[in-house]
Write a protein that holds these residues in place. Structure first.
Motif, short mmCIF file in Angstrom:
data_model
loop_
_atom_site.label_atom_id
_atom_site.label_comp_id
_atom_site.label_asym_id
_atom_site.label_seq_id
_atom_site.Cartn_x
_atom_site.Cartn_y
_atom_site.Cartn_z
N ASN A 59 0.80 -1.23 0.00
CA ASN A 59 0.00 0.00 0.00
C ASN A 59 0.83 1.27 0.00
N GLY A 60 2.08 1.18 0.39
CA GLY A 60 2.88 2.39 0.54
C GLY A 60 2.38 3.21 1.71
N LYS A 61 2.56 4.52 1.63
CA LYS A 61 2.13 5.40 2.72
C LYS A 61 0.60 5.44 2.78
N VAL A 104 -6.81 5.59 2.52
CA VAL A 104 -6.19 6.14 1.32
C VAL A 104 -4.73 5.71 1.35
N CYS A 105 -4.19 5.35 0.19
CA CYS A 105 -2.82 4.85 0.19
C CYS A 105 -2.10 5.19 -1.12
N HIS A 106 -0.85 4.73 -1.23
CA HIS A 106 0.11 5.11 -2.26
C HIS A 106 0.44 6.60 -2.17
N LEU A 107 0.37 7.14 -0.94
CA LEU A 107 0.58 8.57 -0.73
C LEU A 107 2.05 8.95 -0.88
N ASP A 108 2.26 10.21 -1.22
CA ASP A 108 3.59 10.78 -1.24
C ASP A 108 3.93 11.39 0.12
N GLY A 157 0.62 10.08 -4.38
CA GLY A 157 1.92 9.72 -4.95
C GLY A 157 1.87 8.35 -5.59
N LYS A 158 2.96 7.60 -5.47
CA LYS A 158 2.98 6.25 -6.04
C LYS A 158 3.82 5.32 -5.15
N SER A 159 3.77 5.52 -3.84
CA SER A 159 4.51 4.66 -2.92
C SER A 159 3.89 3.27 -2.88
N LEU A 173 -4.32 7.66 -6.51
CA LEU A 173 -4.79 7.49 -5.13
C LEU A 173 -5.69 6.26 -5.07
N HIS A 174 -5.35 5.33 -4.18
CA HIS A 174 -6.23 4.19 -3.90
C HIS A 174 -7.09 4.55 -2.70
#
Length: 290
Positions: free
Chosen positions: A204-206, A220-224, A244-246, A254-255
């Motif tokens: 998921n990243g951030k 919410v995830c893939h945040l910068d 972002g795309k983390s 944005l997921h």
């Protein structure tokens, strides 16, 4: 006072709880709205459980309604909701009908996010277990509001429930909606609530989880960037981070996931002012229940 102003005054004096319900869709990944009887002025709300998970019960147009999240892996057919009003306990049956979700193919340049090393697999499995615990969190709230707003501006680029294939290899269905956003786009809270957790996960990243009460949780995830902390109260529309795309992402986006009684449900059922049509363009829903 003219008729239009009279209607506006009447709406202002009317409780808005009826507008806080999602659209109904009794399919895997959907929501069932189950009437539980009349809501008297001095009668407490009944309690409800699906399996062992508490279910949100709210008042709507003079009756109690159980707002039941239906997991994507739920078999079709009859299911039972356990209901108690302290004096009596009963079982309420509801039917889940089939729904076909299309296949989505995603190409990732980083194969380490598709074929995991032993170390990454150990990390990812531990994080998946933690996320499951987070999404089953329950905080009773007298007036949880199910009117959610899109957390960022953009079109839906990945639909909920899609059967995803990464670099030709099948993976779990998509548990949220992807919103196409450039890196650095402002991300907002979909509704008022309390930050439940923040972290930086392998897939998921951030990530930010917000607890809106009564088992309604958004992610919410893939945040910068993350601009909130666990335990912090947030208002609807408050900035909480930047997109972002983390994590495992093919590009900036944005997921957004919506969880109800512990399971992921279609976010499009909850957005009051906008959902998306088959073209991906945003439109307004015409009815409250499907």
């Amino acid at each position: 006072m003219n008729v239009r102003r009279s209607l506006l005054c009447l709406l202002a004096m009317t409780p808005m709880i009826a507008l806080g319900l999602p659209l109904e869709s009794r399919v895997p990944g959907g929501v069932a709205l189950l009437p539980l009887g009349k809501a008297g002025a001095h009668r407490p709300a009944p309690r409800a459980w699906l399996d062992q998970q508490p279910v949100w019960v709210t008042r709507d147009h003079g009756e109690w309604i159980a707002v039941v999240g239906i997991g994507l892996d739920t078999p079709t057919g009859l299911h039972a909701l356990r209901v108690s009003d302290d004096a009596d306990e009963k079982s309420l049956s509801f039917d889940v009908t089939p729904k076909h979700y299309p296949e989505q193919h995603v190409t990732l340049k980083d194969m380490s996010k598709v074929r995991l090393s032993p170390e990454d697999e150990t990390r990812a499995l531990a994080e998946i277990a933690r996320i499951k615990d987070i999404r089953q969190h329950w905080r009773p709230a007298p007036d949880a509001d199910g009117r959610l707003a899109l957390p960022a501006a953009g079109r839906f680029s990945g639909r909920f429930g899609n059967r995803r294939v990464f670099n030709g290899e099948p993976r779990a269905p998509h548990s949220g909606a992807d919103i196409a956003t450039p890196r650095g786009t402002v991300v907002k809270a979909a509704a008022a609530g309390r930050v439940l957790a923040v972290d930086d996960y392998f897939f998921n990243g951030k990530t930010i989880f917000i607890d809106h009460g009564n088992g309604l949780i958004t992610l919410v995830c893939h945040l910068d960037r993350i601009d909130v902390a666990p335990g912090q109260s947030v208002l609807s529309g408050q900035e909480i981070g930047r997109s972002g795309k983390s994590g495992r992402a093919s590009g900036p986006h944005l997921h957004w996931s919506v969880y109800l009684n512990g399971v992921a449900v279609d976010p499009a059922l909850w957005v009051r002012q906008t959902t998306t049509g088959s073209s991906g363009k945003i439109r307004t829903p015409s009815t409250r229940r499907l």
